[in-house]
Motif scaffolding. Sequence first.
Motif, PDB file in Angstrom:
ATOM      1  N   LEU A  35     -10.470   2.128   6.073  1.00  0.00           N
ATOM      2  CA  LEU A  35      -9.325   2.478   5.245  1.00  0.00           C
ATOM      3  C   LEU A  35      -9.716   2.550   3.777  1.00  0.00           C
ATOM      4  CD1 LEU A  35      -6.689   0.069   6.846  1.00  0.00           C
ATOM      5  CD2 LEU A  35      -7.061   2.476   7.391  1.00  0.00           C
ATOM      6  N   HIS A  36      -9.035   3.408   3.046  1.00  0.00           N
ATOM      7  CA  HIS A  36      -9.178   3.405   1.596  1.00  0.00           C
ATOM      8  C   HIS A  36      -7.780   3.450   0.994  1.00  0.00           C
ATOM      9  CE1 HIS A  36      -8.876   7.792   2.222  1.00  0.00           C
ATOM     10  NE2 HIS A  36      -8.426   7.845   0.986  1.00  0.00           N
ATOM     11  N   LYS A  37      -7.650   2.793  -0.120  1.00  0.00           N
ATOM     12  CA  LYS A  37      -6.344   2.720  -0.791  1.00  0.00           C
ATOM     13  C   LYS A  37      -6.143   3.974  -1.630  1.00  0.00           C
ATOM     14  CE  LYS A  37      -4.967  -1.785  -0.469  1.00  0.00           C
ATOM     15  NZ  LYS A  37      -3.762  -2.173   0.136  1.00  0.00           N
ATOM     16  N   ARG A  38      -4.981   4.529  -1.505  1.00  0.00           N
ATOM     17  CA  ARG A  38      -4.609   5.670  -2.344  1.00  0.00           C
ATOM     18  C   ARG A  38      -3.574   5.151  -3.327  1.00  0.00           C
ATOM     19  NH1 ARG A  38      -4.688  11.507  -2.277  1.00  0.00           N
ATOM     20  NH2 ARG A  38      -2.913  12.200  -3.503  1.00  0.00           N
ATOM     21  N   GLU A  39      -3.951   5.212  -4.566  1.00  0.00           N
ATOM     22  CA  GLU A  39      -3.068   4.712  -5.623  1.00  0.00           C
ATOM     23  C   GLU A  39      -2.119   5.825  -6.068  1.00  0.00           C
ATOM     24  OE1 GLU A  39      -3.107   1.529  -6.310  1.00  0.00           O
ATOM     25  OE2 GLU A  39      -4.874   1.199  -5.074  1.00  0.00           O
ATOM     26  N   ARG A  42       3.136   4.438  -4.956  1.00  0.00           N
ATOM     27  CA  ARG A  42       2.994   3.288  -4.055  1.00  0.00           C
ATOM     28  C   ARG A  42       1.557   3.254  -3.570  1.00  0.00           C
ATOM     29  NH1 ARG A  42       7.065   3.895   0.658  1.00  0.00           N
ATOM     30  NH2 ARG A  42       6.859   6.087   0.201  1.00  0.00           N
ATOM     31  N   SER A  43       1.046   2.072  -3.384  1.00  0.00           N
ATOM     32  CA  SER A  43      -0.300   1.918  -2.853  1.00  0.00           C
ATOM     33  C   SER A  43      -0.236   2.078  -1.333  1.00  0.00           C
ATOM     34  CB  SER A  43      -0.855   0.540  -3.213  1.00  0.00           C
ATOM     35  OG  SER A  43      -2.127   0.383  -2.650  1.00  0.00           O
ATOM     36  N   VAL A  44      -1.026   3.027  -0.808  1.00  0.00           N
ATOM     37  CA  VAL A  44      -1.013   3.318   0.622  1.00  0.00           C
ATOM     38  C   VAL A  44      -2.449   3.301   1.127  1.00  0.00           C
ATOM     39  CG1 VAL A  44      -0.444   5.041   2.370  1.00  0.00           C
ATOM     40  CG2 VAL A  44       1.034   4.770   0.381  1.00  0.00           C
ATOM     41  N   SER A  45      -2.666   2.676   2.276  1.00  0.00           N
ATOM     42  CA  SER A  45      -3.990   2.703   2.897  1.00  0.00           C
ATOM     43  C   SER A  45      -4.061   3.897   3.838  1.00  0.00           C
ATOM     44  CB  SER A  45      -4.243   1.417   3.688  1.00  0.00           C
ATOM     45  OG  SER A  45      -4.328   0.322   2.805  1.00  0.00           O
TER      46      SER A  45
END
Length: 105
Positions: A35-39, A42-45
Amino acid sequence: ADELKALHMRAQGEIQIREALQEVEVWAADTEFKLHKREGGRSVSLISDWKDIMTNVSDMQSLLGSLKDSPYFPLFADKALAWEKKFITLDESLLLLSQIQRKWV
């Protein structure tokens, strides 16, 4: 001598099926999404390794399908077919999740 040879062939066939099912079980227990966080708002993995995970799921489905060719498959049919159903569901779910994720990105 023929009975011993037949028994040996049966044992080898059953070992191959057991090892294949164990490979599936280990993969299922050990596999995790990368997973990578998309800023943003809202922060979404998000899942980042779609190609790898879909290839691995396909490989596991092929492995399970190949077991059906063995004359010793009926002894393991319940377990193998249960895994096959799980992988069908996983494949369909991942496909939908991938489509949803693409709309987000």
